[in-house]
Design a protein around this motif. Structure first.
Motif, PDB file in Angstrom:
ATOM      1  N   LEU A 151      28.488 -15.032  24.916  1.00 18.04           N
ATOM      2  CA  LEU A 151      28.845 -15.177  23.503  1.00 18.04           C
ATOM      3  C   LEU A 151      28.830 -13.805  22.854  1.00 18.04           C
ATOM      4  CD1 LEU A 151      29.188 -16.953  20.876  1.00 18.04           C
ATOM      5  CD2 LEU A 151      26.698 -16.896  20.723  1.00 18.04           C
ATOM      6  N   SER A 152      29.891 -13.487  22.107  1.00 24.46           N
ATOM      7  CA  SER A 152      29.904 -12.232  21.366  1.00 24.46           C
ATOM      8  C   SER A 152      30.511 -12.493  19.992  1.00 24.46           C
ATOM      9  CB  SER A 152      30.689 -11.162  22.119  1.00 24.46           C
ATOM     10  OG  SER A 152      32.021 -11.604  22.306  1.00 24.46           O
ATOM     11  N   GLY A 153      30.268 -11.585  19.080  1.00 23.02           N
ATOM     12  CA  GLY A 153      30.816 -11.725  17.736  1.00 23.02           C
ATOM     13  C   GLY A 153      29.970 -10.990  16.715  1.00 23.02           C
ATOM     14  N   ILE A 154      30.341 -11.208  15.458  1.00 21.31           N
ATOM     15  CA  ILE A 154      29.637 -10.544  14.357  1.00 21.31           C
ATOM     16  C   ILE A 154      28.919 -11.604  13.534  1.00 21.31           C
ATOM     17  CG2 ILE A 154      29.944  -9.151  12.246  1.00 21.31           C
ATOM     18  CD1 ILE A 154      30.824  -7.597  14.653  1.00 21.31           C
ATOM     19  N   MET A 155      27.678 -11.304  13.149  1.00 22.73           N
ATOM     20  CA  MET A 155      27.004 -12.232  12.238  1.00 22.73           C
ATOM     21  C   MET A 155      26.634 -11.494  10.956  1.00 22.73           C
ATOM     22  SD  MET A 155      23.548 -12.814  14.429  1.00 22.73           S
ATOM     23  CE  MET A 155      22.725 -11.478  15.267  1.00 22.73           C
ATOM     24  N   GLU A 156      26.677 -12.246   9.875  1.00 15.67           N
ATOM     25  CA  GLU A 156      26.346 -11.669   8.574  1.00 15.67           C
ATOM     26  C   GLU A 156      25.312 -12.537   7.882  1.00 15.67           C
ATOM     27  OE1 GLU A 156      30.629  -9.579   7.542  1.00 15.67           O
ATOM     28  OE2 GLU A 156      29.789 -11.069   6.166  1.00 15.67           O
ATOM     29  N   GLY A 157      24.436 -11.888   7.141  1.00 14.03           N
ATOM     30  CA  GLY A 157      23.408 -12.662   6.449  1.00 14.03           C
ATOM     31  C   GLY A 157      22.753 -11.878   5.344  1.00 14.03           C
ATOM     32  N   GLY A 158      21.834 -12.540   4.660  1.00 10.86           N
ATOM     33  CA  GLY A 158      21.120 -11.909   3.554  1.00 10.86           C
ATOM     34  C   GLY A 158      19.618 -11.973   3.773  1.00 10.86           C
ATOM     35  N   ALA A 159      18.909 -11.130   3.020  1.00  9.94           N
ATOM     36  CA  ALA A 159      17.443 -11.115   3.125  1.00  9.94           C
ATOM     37  C   ALA A 159      16.874 -12.473   2.712  1.00  9.94           C
ATOM     38  CB  ALA A 159      16.886 -10.017   2.228  1.00  9.94           C
ATOM     39  N   VAL A 160      15.803 -12.868   3.363  1.00 10.88           N
ATOM     40  CA  VAL A 160      15.171 -14.148   3.045  1.00 10.88           C
ATOM     41  C   VAL A 160      14.498 -14.039   1.671  1.00 10.88           C
ATOM     42  CG1 VAL A 160      13.429 -15.849   3.737  1.00 10.88           C
ATOM     43  CG2 VAL A 160      14.638 -14.538   5.486  1.00 10.88           C
ATOM     44  N   ARG A 161      14.915 -14.902   0.732  1.00 10.62           N
ATOM     45  CA  ARG A 161      14.198 -14.952  -0.541  1.00 10.62           C
ATOM     46  C   ARG A 161      13.042 -15.954  -0.413  1.00 10.62           C
ATOM     47  NH1 ARG A 161      17.489 -16.578  -5.642  1.00 10.62           N
ATOM     48  NH2 ARG A 161      17.149 -18.660  -4.821  1.00 10.62           N
ATOM     49  N   SER A 162      13.342 -17.090   0.175  1.00  8.95           N
ATOM     50  CA  SER A 162      12.275 -18.066   0.437  1.00  8.95           C
ATOM     51  C   SER A 162      12.675 -18.937   1.611  1.00  8.95           C
ATOM     52  CB  SER A 162      12.035 -18.934  -0.797  1.00  8.95           C
ATOM     53  OG  SER A 162      13.164 -19.734  -1.033  1.00  8.95           O
ATOM     54  N   MET A 163      11.678 -19.407   2.309  1.00  5.64           N
ATOM     55  CA  MET A 163      11.916 -20.337   3.413  1.00  5.64           C
ATOM     56  C   MET A 163      10.752 -21.327   3.373  1.00  5.64           C
ATOM     57  SD  MET A 163      12.647 -19.646   7.442  1.00  5.64           S
ATOM     58  CE  MET A 163      13.998 -18.544   7.214  1.00  5.64           C
ATOM     59  N   GLU A 164      11.116 -22.582   3.121  1.00  6.69           N
ATOM     60  CA  GLU A 164      10.066 -23.548   2.848  1.00  6.69           C
ATOM     61  C   GLU A 164       9.375 -24.053   4.112  1.00  6.69           C
ATOM     62  OE1 GLU A 164       9.535 -26.628  -0.763  1.00  6.69           O
ATOM     63  OE2 GLU A 164      11.479 -26.481   0.170  1.00  6.69           O
TER      64      GLU A 164
END
Lengths: 483, 133
Positions: free
Chosen positions: B92-105
């Motif tokens: 598997l290859s590719g690009i992933m994008e995300g943001g900083a965790v603000r909260s995780m319950e």
């Protein structure tokens, strides 16, 4: 789906699924449950999972399941399986992702009348000093070489660094340090996850609880443990955090290849395993023991923080505010032990997943003070209900590989519990009953509602009636800290 | 949402479906983040290349989700958008994008292989995943 018709009743508290039930079984399934508890067991897939567990190569005797059993993944929670050492297999999934998840019990000489006006402040301090919740860092952030010493030496590291006493080590399973831990077999990824989490509770069903010793059933055993009716006690329930989860993840993935190499056929890929005398199996044993040592130190640091909270709350208000360690047990572990099987003493790896070692009087490995009464078995209830202190018996050695139950056992799914209960209402209800709650997540609290669990008293009555553990004391919750 | 939560006594489980394996991977990730109630902070998005391999498609799914869990814990980033995902010879290859965790319950300890089987159904590919919590 397995039904009551597939079971043979042995006694009021014991049932069996014979080896003939399915052609790939290598042994029977032995179930400790009353007829009533059996209804819960039959309502999910836990018995199918127990039957699957009997296919592990090198299985010795029956797969034994406790009355708090429920469906897990691969191997049921509340299950015990022994495989012959070293030719038999070790299965990471039969031990669990939270390696050495366990319970530590601390006793005190603080009586309830002295304490009751200060319980709210005590709960606040415990919540402040004991990091909990998703993604929270631990009490110490150590370097990788220092972490490797924790993995190798367990609580000896904690003692050397002033977090534990000699008595704490003595009153911990394996004296808080599994021999054969090999930090080189723990991945860099696992170490990176662990180094910032040492001394943290985590989330889910983990907790710190202040209890009242409400009832004593065995005065001699309670006295030896330093438990007295009307006094406070503390339970700490947590495990090896991200480090242990990563160790299990790494080896479950690695063993997907090992089962191909060793031509092992299994009904569920989560049961993947490797012979203990193979390089893969030996590596997992070394990594698993390292993670277990991490968990012992994790609970030690939290106990250290709890002692600080007690000192700040009760110093000057009572003569003796100290917390002494009653015992620390693991309920997710694979241990090499010698058991008598059909008259022969056999060295086996006992996989316990959601089951507690319950060695009887005179067993090897018990500290001198517990030689006469047997090993303390700590059975936390669900939030807001009783917890129990038991001791192992001679019978448990011959009937359950020296094992007993580990808690109440879930009976309602988390999604249903979230729909049925509200965390804020639950906190109010428990508050009305005099239980001080500190929780990071109201949804998480709702999932852990007492009604989502079986009746812990019924579970304890079952193991007591079956003779695999003996009642010593019942504890009542006064304050609960959850992530 | 091409995923739904299904009942499990002690842990969490979701059923996910998509047209192909790439879609199944991406939707499984979104389903997993839904369970944890993860929220991202405002601010710049993180972008990362990924490359994973496994013995089979199920192994690839577990490795992919485990990678995301690891990054959420070690780097505090929730990766939930995937671009140019490619599966070739169980790589598997590719690009992933995300943001900083603000909260995780809620915390997921691990992604399990329990009864994990990617099946072809009327909805395309379908899988049930059990998470240890």
């Amino acid at each position: 789906m397995i039904t009551l018709n597939d079971l043979t009743q042995i006694s009021e508290t014991e049932w069996e699924i014979p080896q003939s039930f399915r052609s790939d079984m290598r042994g029977a399934v032995r179930i400790f449950a009353t007829r009533e508890l059996l209804d819960h067991v039959l309502s999910d897939k836990s018995l199918e999972q127990a039957v699957n567990a009997t296919t592990l190569p090198g299985l010795v005797g029956a797969v034994t399941v406790m009355p708090d059993m429920h469906q897990g993944y691969g191997f049921p929670i509340g299950g015990v399986a022994a495989t012959v050492f070293p030719q038999g297999v070790v299965s990471p999934g039969a031990i669990g992702y939270d390696i050495n998840c366990g319970v530590r019990l601390l006793g005190s000489q603080i009586d309830f009348e002295t304490a009751k006006a200060h319980l709210d402040m005590l709960a606040t301090r415990l919540n402040q000093y004991c990091p909990s919740g998703v993604g929270k860092d631990g009490l110490v952030n150590i370097s990788i070489p220092e972490l490797e010493r924790v993995l190798k030496d367990g609580m000896k590291w904690a003692k050397k660094n002033g977090y534990a006493t000699e008595a704490d080590l003595r009153c911990t399973e394996e004296s808080g340090a599994f021999k054969g831990a090999d930090p080189r077999k723990v991945s860099e990824r696992a170490k990176k996850r662990g180094k910032s989490q040492l001394g943290s509770l985590g989330a889910g069903n983990h907790f710190i609880e202040v209890d009242l010793v409400q009832e004593i059933y065995d005065e001699e055993a309670a006295s030896i443990m330093g438990l007295r009716k009307g006094h406070l006690a503390v339970q700490i329930h947590t495990g090896s955090r991200g480090l242990g989860h990563q160790v299990c993840t790494d080896y479950v993935r690695e063993f997907q290849g090992a089962v191909r190499r060793y031509n092992i056929q299994l009904p569920d890929r989560e049961l993947v395993c490797a012979p203990m005398d193979s390089p893969e199996g030996a590596a997992y044993l070394g990594a698993m023991r390292s993670a277990a040592n991490f968990a012992f130190v994790n609970r030690t640091l939290l106990a250290h923080a709890a002692r600080r909270a007690f000192e700040e709350t009760f110093a000057g208000k009572t003569k003796n505010w100290h917390l002494h360690q009653v015992y620390d047990i693991t309920h997710n572990m694979g241990k090499i032990e010698v058991h008598e099987i059909q008259g022969e003493r056999v060295k086996v790896c006992v996989h316990r997943k959601g089951a507690t070692r319950a060695f009887g009087p005179g067993s090897p490995g018990l500290p001198p003070e517990y030689q006469k009464i047997g090993q303390p078995v700590l059975v936390p209830g669900s939030m807001g209900t009783s917890s129990w202190v038991l001791v192992g018996t001679e019978d448990s050695m011959t009937r359950s590989f020296g094992s007993s139950c580990h808690g109440a056992g879930r009976m309602m799914s988390r999604s249903k519990a979230k729909k049925q209960f509200r965390g804020d209402m639950l906190r109010l209800e428990l508050g009305d009953r005099g239980i001080h709650i500190r929780a990071g997540s109201m949804k998480g609290l709702a999932e852990e509602a007492p009604n989502a669990y079986k009746d812990v008293n019924a579970v304890v009555e079952t193991v007591s009636q079956a003779g695999i553990a003996r009642k010593v004391a019942r504890l009542k919750p006064l304050a609960v800290i959850k992530g | 949402m091409p995923f739904e939560e299904i009942s499990h006594t002690a842990d969490w489980s979701i059923r996910v479906w998509a047209d192909d394996l790439r879609g199944l991977l991406a939707e499984s990730a979104r389903g997993m983040w839904m369970l944890t109630n993860a929220e991202q902070a405002e601010g710049p998005r993180a972008r990362r290349e990924m490359s994973l391999e496994a013995y089979d498609a199920e192994g690839l799914l577990v490795a992919f989700l485990e990678e995301l869990l690891y990054l959420s814990e070690s780097e505090k980033i929730v990766f939930n958008e995937f671009k140019g995902l490619k599966v070739e010879d169980l790589r598997l290859s590719g690009i992933m994008e995300g943001g900083a965790v603000r909260s995780m319950e809620k915390e997921i300890k691990a992604v399990t292989f329990h009864n994990l089987e990617i099946r072809e159904t009327g909805r395309g590919l379908e899988v049930e995943i059990v998470f240890d919590v």
